[in-house]
Design a protein around this motif. Structure first.
Motif, mmCIF file in Angstrom:
data_model
loop_
_atom_site.group_PDB
_atom_site.id
_atom_site.type_symbol
_atom_site.label_atom_id
_atom_site.label_comp_id
_atom_site.label_asym_id
_atom_site.label_seq_id
_atom_site.Cartn_x
_atom_site.Cartn_y
_atom_site.Cartn_z
ATOM 1 N N ARG A 27 -23.682 142.525 -31.224
ATOM 2 C CA ARG A 27 -24.922 141.912 -30.707
ATOM 3 C C ARG A 27 -25.782 142.908 -29.927
ATOM 4 O O ARG A 27 -26.427 142.535 -28.941
ATOM 5 N N GLN A 28 -25.759 144.177 -30.388
ATOM 6 C CA GLN A 28 -26.508 145.195 -29.646
ATOM 7 C C GLN A 28 -28.014 144.950 -29.660
ATOM 8 O O GLN A 28 -28.731 145.431 -28.777
ATOM 9 N N ALA A 29 -28.509 144.225 -30.665
ATOM 10 C CA ALA A 29 -29.902 143.789 -30.645
ATOM 11 C C ALA A 29 -29.904 142.376 -30.077
ATOM 12 O O ALA A 29 -29.344 141.476 -30.677
ATOM 13 N N ARG A 31 -31.005 139.524 -26.472
ATOM 14 C CA ARG A 31 -31.847 139.123 -25.334
ATOM 15 C C ARG A 31 -31.673 139.940 -24.061
ATOM 16 O O ARG A 31 -32.474 139.802 -23.141
ATOM 17 N N TYR A 36 -36.516 143.400 -27.098
ATOM 18 C CA TYR A 36 -36.132 142.339 -28.047
ATOM 19 C C TYR A 36 -36.907 141.060 -27.718
ATOM 20 O O TYR A 36 -37.495 140.425 -28.597
ATOM 21 N N ARG A 40 -39.332 139.075 -30.205
ATOM 22 C CA ARG A 40 -38.989 137.686 -30.529
ATOM 23 C C ARG A 40 -40.170 136.767 -30.203
ATOM 24 O O ARG A 40 -40.485 135.863 -30.973
ATOM 25 N N PHE A 46 -36.641 132.402 -32.958
ATOM 26 C CA PHE A 46 -35.487 133.168 -33.422
ATOM 27 C C PHE A 46 -35.417 133.187 -34.951
ATOM 28 O O PHE A 46 -35.198 134.229 -35.567
ATOM 29 N N SER A 76 -29.708 139.686 -37.974
ATOM 30 C CA SER A 76 -29.769 138.457 -38.749
ATOM 31 C C SER A 76 -28.857 137.465 -38.045
ATOM 32 O O SER A 76 -28.609 137.614 -36.853
ATOM 33 N N ASP A 77 -28.347 136.477 -38.747
ATOM 34 C CA ASP A 77 -27.363 135.577 -38.153
ATOM 35 C C ASP A 77 -26.386 135.151 -39.223
ATOM 36 O O ASP A 77 -26.728 135.138 -40.413
ATOM 37 N N TYR A 153 -19.260 125.624 -38.242
ATOM 38 C CA TYR A 153 -20.643 125.242 -37.912
ATOM 39 C C TYR A 153 -21.174 124.187 -38.883
ATOM 40 O O TYR A 153 -21.920 123.290 -38.498
ATOM 41 N N SER A 208 -15.354 134.466 -36.033
ATOM 42 C CA SER A 208 -15.404 134.203 -34.595
ATOM 43 C C SER A 208 -14.495 133.064 -34.158
ATOM 44 O O SER A 208 -14.085 133.004 -33.006
ATOM 45 N N HIS A 326 -16.207 141.226 -27.956
ATOM 46 C CA HIS A 326 -17.089 140.194 -28.513
ATOM 47 C C HIS A 326 -18.515 140.608 -28.156
ATOM 48 O O HIS A 326 -18.698 141.669 -27.566
#
Ligand code: CP3
Length: 354
Positions: A27-29, A31, A36, A40, A46, A76-77, A153, A208, A326
Protein backbone atom coordinates in the motif's frame (compact mmCIF):
# COMPACT_ATOMS: atom_id res chain seq x y z
CA UNK A 1 15.78 -9.96 -21.33
CA UNK A 2 14.73 -7.27 -18.98
CA UNK A 3 16.33 -3.86 -19.42
CA UNK A 4 15.31 -2.74 -15.94
CA UNK A 5 18.10 -0.83 -14.18
CA UNK A 6 17.36 -1.76 -10.58
CA UNK A 7 16.96 -5.54 -10.63
CA UNK A 8 17.38 -6.20 -6.89
CA UNK A 9 13.86 -7.51 -6.36
CA UNK A 10 13.92 -9.60 -9.52
CA UNK A 11 17.31 -10.97 -8.46
CA UNK A 12 16.09 -11.93 -5.00
CA UNK A 13 13.05 -13.62 -6.53
CA UNK A 14 15.32 -15.58 -8.87
CA UNK A 15 17.88 -16.47 -6.20
CA UNK A 16 20.63 -14.16 -7.49
CA UNK A 17 22.87 -12.33 -4.94
CA UNK A 18 22.30 -8.58 -4.42
CA UNK A 19 24.33 -5.75 -2.81
CA UNK A 20 21.69 -4.81 -0.23
CA UNK A 21 18.23 -6.00 0.82
CA UNK A 22 15.58 -4.62 -1.54
CA UNK A 23 12.52 -2.94 -0.10
CA UNK A 24 9.02 -1.97 -1.15
CA UNK A 25 5.97 -1.28 1.01
CA UNK A 26 2.50 -2.81 0.75
CA UNK A 27 0.00 0.00 0.00
CA UNK A 28 2.90 2.35 -0.68
CA UNK A 29 0.56 4.50 -2.78
CA UNK A 30 -2.09 5.73 -0.39
CA UNK A 31 -3.63 8.23 1.94
CA UNK A 32 -0.55 8.77 4.14
CA UNK A 33 0.91 10.72 1.17
CA UNK A 34 -0.42 14.27 0.68
CA UNK A 35 0.25 14.00 -3.06
CA UNK A 36 -2.00 10.90 -3.19
CA UNK A 37 -4.82 12.80 -1.48
CA UNK A 38 -4.42 15.59 -4.00
CA UNK A 39 -4.63 13.27 -7.04
CA UNK A 40 -7.53 11.36 -5.48
CA UNK A 41 -9.42 14.64 -5.02
CA UNK A 42 -8.70 15.48 -8.66
CA UNK A 43 -10.08 12.08 -9.71
CA UNK A 44 -13.26 12.71 -7.70
CA UNK A 45 -13.41 9.36 -5.93
CA UNK A 46 -11.40 6.27 -5.13
CA UNK A 47 -13.08 4.26 -7.90
CA UNK A 48 -12.59 7.01 -10.46
CA UNK A 49 -8.93 7.01 -9.48
CA UNK A 50 -8.71 3.23 -10.00
CA UNK A 51 -10.45 3.52 -13.36
CA UNK A 52 -8.39 6.41 -14.73
CA UNK A 53 -5.19 4.93 -16.24
CA UNK A 54 -3.48 8.33 -16.26
CA UNK A 55 -4.20 9.18 -12.62
CA UNK A 56 -3.68 5.59 -11.41
CA UNK A 57 -0.23 5.59 -12.99
CA UNK A 58 0.50 8.98 -11.40
CA UNK A 59 -0.25 7.71 -7.87
CA UNK A 60 1.69 4.50 -8.60
CA UNK A 61 4.88 6.46 -9.14
CA UNK A 62 4.39 9.04 -6.36
CA UNK A 63 6.11 6.86 -3.73
CA UNK A 64 8.92 6.09 -6.21
CA UNK A 65 9.64 9.81 -6.53
CA UNK A 66 9.72 10.29 -2.78
CA UNK A 67 11.54 7.20 -1.50
CA UNK A 68 14.44 4.92 -2.46
CA UNK A 69 12.14 1.99 -3.27
CA UNK A 70 13.11 -1.05 -5.33
CA UNK A 71 9.71 -1.64 -6.95
CA UNK A 72 6.45 0.04 -7.81
CA UNK A 73 3.08 -1.71 -7.39
CA UNK A 74 0.31 -0.81 -9.77
CA UNK A 75 -2.37 1.28 -8.10
CA UNK A 76 -5.67 -0.57 -8.22
CA UNK A 77 -7.74 -2.70 -5.86
CA UNK A 78 -8.39 -6.40 -5.45
CA UNK A 79 -12.14 -5.79 -5.76
CA UNK A 80 -11.98 -4.82 -9.43
CA UNK A 81 -12.46 -8.49 -10.36
CA UNK A 82 -15.82 -8.97 -8.61
CA UNK A 83 -16.82 -5.65 -10.22
CA UNK A 84 -15.99 -7.04 -13.68
CA UNK A 85 -17.85 -10.26 -12.84
CA UNK A 86 -21.06 -8.33 -12.29
CA UNK A 87 -21.12 -7.35 -8.59
CA UNK A 88 -21.03 -3.59 -8.87
CA UNK A 89 -18.26 -2.20 -6.63
CA UNK A 90 -19.09 0.90 -4.62
CA UNK A 91 -16.97 2.99 -2.30
CA UNK A 92 -17.77 5.43 0.48
CA UNK A 93 -15.13 7.40 2.29
CA UNK A 94 -16.15 6.44 5.79
CA UNK A 95 -17.10 2.89 4.89
CA UNK A 96 -14.54 1.63 2.36
CA UNK A 97 -15.39 -0.64 -0.58
CA UNK A 98 -18.67 -2.60 -0.59
CA UNK A 99 -21.19 -4.48 -2.74
CA UNK A 100 -24.93 -3.73 -2.41
CA UNK A 101 -25.93 -7.23 -3.49
CA UNK A 102 -23.56 -9.76 -1.94
CA UNK A 103 -23.88 -13.41 -2.94
CA UNK A 104 -26.37 -15.65 -1.11
CA UNK A 105 -26.85 -18.78 -3.17
CA UNK A 106 -25.71 -20.97 -6.07
CA UNK A 107 -27.97 -19.22 -8.59
CA UNK A 108 -26.36 -15.88 -7.88
CA UNK A 109 -22.92 -17.43 -8.35
CA UNK A 110 -23.92 -19.16 -11.56
CA UNK A 111 -24.73 -15.86 -13.32
CA UNK A 112 -21.37 -14.26 -12.49
CA UNK A 113 -19.38 -13.59 -15.63
CA UNK A 114 -15.88 -15.07 -15.46
CA UNK A 115 -15.13 -14.27 -19.11
CA UNK A 116 -15.24 -10.51 -18.75
CA UNK A 117 -11.59 -9.68 -18.14
CA UNK A 118 -11.78 -7.13 -20.98
CA UNK A 119 -13.75 -4.96 -18.56
CA UNK A 120 -10.46 -4.57 -16.66
CA UNK A 121 -8.64 -3.14 -19.66
CA UNK A 122 -8.23 0.09 -17.66
CA UNK A 123 -5.77 -1.76 -15.37
CA UNK A 124 -3.73 -2.90 -18.38
CA UNK A 125 -3.72 0.68 -19.63
CA UNK A 126 -2.60 1.97 -16.24
CA UNK A 127 0.26 -0.54 -16.35
CA UNK A 128 1.30 0.61 -19.83
CA UNK A 129 1.29 4.28 -18.71
CA UNK A 130 3.20 3.40 -15.55
CA UNK A 131 5.87 1.46 -17.41
CA UNK A 132 6.44 4.49 -19.61
CA UNK A 133 6.76 6.81 -16.62
CA UNK A 134 9.02 4.43 -14.71
CA UNK A 135 11.42 4.49 -17.64
CA UNK A 136 12.85 1.10 -16.60
CA UNK A 137 14.15 2.44 -13.28
CA UNK A 138 12.46 -0.22 -11.11
CA UNK A 139 10.24 -3.25 -11.78
CA UNK A 140 6.46 -3.01 -11.57
CA UNK A 141 4.40 -5.43 -9.47
CA UNK A 142 0.96 -6.48 -10.70
CA UNK A 143 -1.49 -8.14 -8.32
CA UNK A 144 -4.79 -9.80 -7.61
CA UNK A 145 -6.70 -10.92 -4.54
CA UNK A 146 -6.83 -14.66 -3.89
CA UNK A 147 -10.01 -16.60 -4.67
CA UNK A 148 -10.79 -17.03 -0.96
CA UNK A 149 -10.18 -13.37 -0.09
CA UNK A 150 -12.33 -12.19 -3.00
CA UNK A 151 -15.02 -14.69 -1.96
CA UNK A 152 -15.11 -13.17 1.53
CA UNK A 153 -15.93 -9.71 0.12
CA UNK A 154 -18.35 -11.08 -2.48
CA UNK A 155 -20.32 -13.02 0.14
CA UNK A 156 -20.09 -10.56 3.05
CA UNK A 157 -20.51 -7.41 0.92
CA UNK A 158 -17.63 -5.70 2.73
CA UNK A 159 -14.97 -6.37 5.36
CA UNK A 160 -16.99 -7.46 8.39
CA UNK A 161 -15.97 -8.19 11.94
CA UNK A 162 -16.44 -11.93 12.15
CA UNK A 163 -16.98 -12.92 8.51
CA UNK A 164 -19.71 -15.22 9.83
CA UNK A 165 -21.64 -15.53 6.57
CA UNK A 166 -18.76 -16.69 4.41
CA UNK A 167 -17.26 -18.84 7.16
CA UNK A 168 -20.64 -20.55 7.55
CA UNK A 169 -20.93 -21.19 3.82
CA UNK A 170 -17.68 -23.16 4.08
CA UNK A 171 -19.69 -25.63 6.16
CA UNK A 172 -23.31 -25.30 5.03
CA UNK A 173 -22.89 -24.77 1.28
CA UNK A 174 -19.39 -25.78 0.14
CA UNK A 175 -20.78 -26.35 -3.38
CA UNK A 176 -21.54 -22.67 -3.70
CA UNK A 177 -18.04 -21.76 -2.54
CA UNK A 178 -16.48 -24.31 -4.91
CA UNK A 179 -18.44 -22.91 -7.83
CA UNK A 180 -17.39 -19.36 -6.94
CA UNK A 181 -13.77 -20.42 -6.41
CA UNK A 182 -13.66 -22.07 -9.82
CA UNK A 183 -14.87 -18.91 -11.52
CA UNK A 184 -12.40 -16.80 -9.58
CA UNK A 185 -9.46 -19.07 -10.45
CA UNK A 186 -10.40 -18.60 -14.11
CA UNK A 187 -10.76 -14.82 -13.89
CA UNK A 188 -7.72 -14.21 -11.71
CA UNK A 189 -5.45 -16.30 -13.95
CA UNK A 190 -6.55 -14.35 -17.02
CA UNK A 191 -6.31 -11.05 -15.16
CA UNK A 192 -2.73 -11.71 -14.04
CA UNK A 193 -1.76 -12.79 -17.56
CA UNK A 194 -3.30 -9.57 -18.87
CA UNK A 195 -1.23 -7.55 -16.36
CA UNK A 196 1.97 -9.37 -17.36
CA UNK A 197 1.23 -8.78 -21.01
CA UNK A 198 0.78 -5.07 -20.29
CA UNK A 199 4.19 -4.97 -18.59
CA UNK A 200 3.96 -6.17 -14.97
CA UNK A 201 7.33 -7.71 -14.05
CA UNK A 202 6.25 -9.51 -10.86
CA UNK A 203 2.84 -10.87 -9.86
CA UNK A 204 1.53 -10.94 -6.30
CA UNK A 205 -1.52 -12.68 -4.87
CA UNK A 206 -3.01 -11.06 -1.74
CA UNK A 207 -4.71 -13.62 0.46
CA UNK A 208 -5.57 -11.14 3.17
CA UNK A 209 -8.18 -13.34 4.85
CA UNK A 210 -6.70 -16.85 4.48
CA UNK A 211 -5.90 -16.75 8.19
CA UNK A 212 -9.63 -16.96 9.02
CA UNK A 213 -9.78 -20.61 8.00
CA UNK A 214 -8.87 -23.82 9.78
CA UNK A 215 -6.00 -25.77 8.28
CA UNK A 216 -8.03 -28.17 6.12
CA UNK A 217 -10.24 -25.41 4.81
CA UNK A 218 -7.24 -23.16 4.17
CA UNK A 219 -5.71 -25.87 2.01
CA UNK A 220 -9.01 -26.58 0.26
CA UNK A 221 -10.46 -23.13 -0.28
CA UNK A 222 -7.41 -20.91 -0.33
CA UNK A 223 -4.07 -22.59 -0.98
CA UNK A 224 -5.18 -25.14 -3.60
CA UNK A 225 -7.00 -22.54 -5.70
CA UNK A 226 -3.92 -20.29 -5.51
CA UNK A 227 -1.83 -23.28 -6.65
CA UNK A 228 -4.18 -23.74 -9.62
CA UNK A 229 -3.63 -20.10 -10.54
CA UNK A 230 0.14 -20.56 -10.30
CA UNK A 231 -0.15 -23.64 -12.54
CA UNK A 232 -2.18 -21.68 -15.06
CA UNK A 233 0.46 -18.93 -15.04
CA UNK A 234 3.28 -21.45 -15.47
CA UNK A 235 1.45 -22.89 -18.48
CA UNK A 236 1.11 -19.59 -20.30
CA UNK A 237 3.99 -18.31 -22.37
CA UNK A 238 3.64 -14.74 -21.09
CA UNK A 239 3.72 -15.63 -17.40
CA UNK A 240 5.75 -18.86 -17.50
CA UNK A 241 8.81 -17.22 -15.94
CA UNK A 242 7.22 -14.31 -14.08
CA UNK A 243 8.13 -14.29 -10.39
CA UNK A 244 5.11 -14.86 -8.16
CA UNK A 245 4.72 -13.67 -4.56
CA UNK A 246 2.05 -15.24 -2.40
CA UNK A 247 0.91 -13.46 0.77
CA UNK A 248 -1.47 -15.11 3.23
CA UNK A 249 -2.09 -12.93 6.25
CA UNK A 250 -2.05 -15.26 9.22
CA UNK A 251 -0.32 -17.89 7.10
CA UNK A 252 2.73 -18.34 9.34
CA UNK A 253 1.46 -21.71 10.54
CA UNK A 254 1.20 -23.03 6.96
CA UNK A 255 4.59 -21.97 5.57
CA UNK A 256 5.64 -25.50 4.78
CA UNK A 257 2.54 -26.07 2.62
CA UNK A 258 2.75 -22.60 1.04
CA UNK A 259 6.40 -23.15 0.13
CA UNK A 260 5.31 -26.06 -2.08
CA UNK A 261 2.82 -23.98 -4.07
CA UNK A 262 5.24 -23.09 -6.86
CA UNK A 263 5.55 -19.43 -5.83
CA UNK A 264 8.94 -17.66 -5.84
CA UNK A 265 8.37 -15.80 -2.59
CA UNK A 266 6.13 -15.89 0.44
CA UNK A 267 4.90 -12.68 2.04
CA UNK A 268 4.97 -12.86 5.83
CA UNK A 269 2.81 -10.91 8.23
CA UNK A 270 4.51 -9.60 11.37
CA UNK A 271 3.46 -12.39 13.72
CA UNK A 272 6.13 -14.91 12.72
CA UNK A 273 9.85 -14.54 13.34
CA UNK A 274 11.57 -14.37 9.97
CA UNK A 275 14.45 -16.58 11.09
CA UNK A 276 11.99 -19.34 12.04
CA UNK A 277 10.21 -18.84 8.71
CA UNK A 278 13.48 -19.17 6.81
CA UNK A 279 14.23 -22.46 8.53
CA UNK A 280 10.83 -23.83 7.50
CA UNK A 281 10.85 -22.76 3.84
CA UNK A 282 14.54 -23.41 3.10
CA UNK A 283 16.85 -21.54 0.78
CA UNK A 284 15.09 -22.05 -2.56
CA UNK A 285 12.30 -19.63 -1.86
CA UNK A 286 12.37 -15.95 -0.93
CA UNK A 287 10.68 -14.29 2.01
CA UNK A 288 9.04 -10.87 1.95
CA UNK A 289 8.31 -8.89 5.08
CA UNK A 290 7.74 -8.54 7.90
CA UNK A 291 7.78 -5.38 10.01
CA UNK A 292 4.68 -4.66 12.09
CA UNK A 293 3.12 -1.67 10.24
CA UNK A 294 2.60 0.03 13.61
CA UNK A 295 6.37 0.16 14.11
CA UNK A 296 6.16 3.21 11.82
CA UNK A 297 4.44 5.09 14.64
CA UNK A 298 7.54 4.79 16.82
CA UNK A 299 10.46 7.18 17.27
CA UNK A 300 13.23 7.35 14.65
CA UNK A 301 15.41 5.17 16.83
CA UNK A 302 12.74 2.56 17.50
CA UNK A 303 11.91 2.34 13.78
CA UNK A 304 15.55 1.65 12.98
CA UNK A 305 15.83 -0.86 15.80
CA UNK A 306 12.74 -2.76 14.69
CA UNK A 307 14.04 -2.93 11.12
CA UNK A 308 17.53 -3.99 12.21
CA UNK A 309 15.99 -6.78 14.28
CA UNK A 310 14.31 -8.25 11.18
CA UNK A 311 17.47 -7.93 9.08
CA UNK A 312 19.53 -9.50 11.90
CA UNK A 313 17.00 -12.30 12.28
CA UNK A 314 17.09 -13.07 8.55
CA UNK A 315 20.88 -12.87 8.65
CA UNK A 316 23.26 -13.46 5.76
CA UNK A 317 21.67 -14.44 2.49
CA UNK A 318 20.01 -12.96 -0.53
CA UNK A 319 16.46 -14.29 -0.44
CA UNK A 320 14.85 -11.50 1.56
CA UNK A 321 12.72 -8.59 0.32
CA UNK A 322 12.07 -6.13 3.13
CA UNK A 323 8.44 -5.03 3.52
CA UNK A 324 5.81 -4.48 6.18
CA UNK A 325 3.75 -7.44 7.40
CA UNK A 326 0.62 -5.72 6.00
CA UNK A 327 -0.27 -2.42 4.34
CA UNK A 328 0.95 0.94 5.61
CA UNK A 329 -1.83 2.85 7.35
CA UNK A 330 -3.09 6.32 6.52
CA UNK A 331 -1.82 7.91 9.74
CA UNK A 332 1.87 7.20 9.18
CA UNK A 333 4.14 10.22 8.78
CA UNK A 334 5.89 9.80 5.40
CA UNK A 335 9.15 11.03 7.00
CA UNK A 336 9.10 7.92 9.20
CA UNK A 337 8.82 5.70 6.14
CA UNK A 338 11.82 7.48 4.65
CA UNK A 339 13.82 6.77 7.81
CA UNK A 340 12.85 3.09 7.57
CA UNK A 341 13.72 2.69 3.89
CA UNK A 342 17.04 4.49 4.14
CA UNK A 343 17.98 2.47 7.19
CA UNK A 344 17.18 -0.86 5.50
CA UNK A 345 19.36 0.18 2.55
CA UNK A 346 22.31 1.12 4.75
CA UNK A 347 22.12 -1.51 7.48
CA UNK A 348 21.48 -4.48 5.20
CA UNK A 349 24.74 -4.07 3.24
CA UNK A 350 26.60 -6.11 5.85
CA UNK A 351 24.47 -9.15 5.09
CA UNK A 352 25.50 -9.21 1.42
CA UNK A 353 28.92 -9.77 -0.09
CA UNK A 354 30.01 -7.01 -2.44
O1 CP3 B 1 -0.03 -1.35 -2.53
C1 CP3 B 1 -0.34 -0.39 -3.29
O2 CP3 B 1 0.17 0.74 -3.19
C2 CP3 B 1 -1.31 -0.66 -4.42
C3 CP3 B 1 -2.64 -0.36 -4.10
C4 CP3 B 1 -3.58 -1.29 -3.38
C5 CP3 B 1 -4.82 -0.82 -2.88
N1 CP3 B 1 -5.55 -1.88 -2.46
C6 CP3 B 1 -5.24 0.56 -2.90
C7 CP3 B 1 -6.24 1.02 -1.91
C8 CP3 B 1 -3.55 -2.67 -3.17
C9 CP3 B 1 -2.43 -3.67 -3.44
C10 CP3 B 1 -4.80 -3.03 -2.58
C11 CP3 B 1 -5.17 -4.41 -2.26
C12 CP3 B 1 -6.32 -4.64 -1.40
N2 CP3 B 1 -7.54 -4.01 -1.40
C13 CP3 B 1 -6.38 -5.66 -0.44
C14 CP3 B 1 -5.30 -6.68 -0.18
C15 CP3 B 1 -4.21 -6.12 0.64
C16 CP3 B 1 -4.57 -5.93 2.09
O3 CP3 B 1 -4.51 -4.78 2.53
O4 CP3 B 1 -4.88 -6.93 2.75
C17 CP3 B 1 -7.64 -5.61 0.18
C18 CP3 B 1 -8.14 -6.50 1.29
C19 CP3 B 1 -8.37 -4.56 -0.46
C20 CP3 B 1 -9.77 -4.15 -0.21
C21 CP3 B 1 -9.83 -2.77 0.30
N3 CP3 B 1 -9.53 -1.65 -0.46
C22 CP3 B 1 -10.22 -2.34 1.59
C23 CP3 B 1 -10.64 -3.25 2.72
C24 CP3 B 1 -10.14 -0.95 1.60
C25 CP3 B 1 -10.56 -0.03 2.72
C26 CP3 B 1 -9.52 0.02 3.77
C27 CP3 B 1 -8.76 1.29 3.65
O5 CP3 B 1 -7.53 1.25 3.77
O6 CP3 B 1 -9.42 2.32 3.48
C28 CP3 B 1 -9.68 -0.53 0.32
C29 CP3 B 1 -9.44 0.85 -0.12
C30 CP3 B 1 -8.10 1.17 -0.68
N4 CP3 B 1 -7.40 0.39 -1.56
C31 CP3 B 1 -7.35 2.36 -0.43
C32 CP3 B 1 -6.19 2.28 -1.20
C33 CP3 B 1 -5.10 3.31 -1.33
C34 CP3 B 1 -7.80 3.52 0.42
C35 CP3 B 1 -8.82 4.23 -0.39
C36 CP3 B 1 -8.85 5.70 -0.28
O7 CP3 B 1 -8.14 6.41 -1.03
O8 CP3 B 1 -9.68 6.20 0.50
Amino acid sequence: MSSIKNTRILDVLNGIPVDKTPVWIMRQAGRYLPEYKKTRAEAGSFLDLCKSPELASEVTIQPIRRFDLDAAIIFSDILTIPDAMGLELKFEDNRGPYFDNPLNNNDEVSVLNDKNIDALEYVAEAIIHTKEKLNNEVPLIGFSGSPWTLSTYMVEGSATKEFRKVRSIVFNNPDMLNMLTKKLVESISKYLIMQAKAGADVLMIFDSWGGLLNTDNYINFSLNPMKQIINNLRNDKITKNKPIILFTKGGGIWLNQISKSGCNAIGLDWTINISAARKIVGENISLQGNLDPCALHGSDESIKQAASKILDDYGFGHRHIFNLGHGIDQYVNPDNLKILINHVKEYSKKFHKN
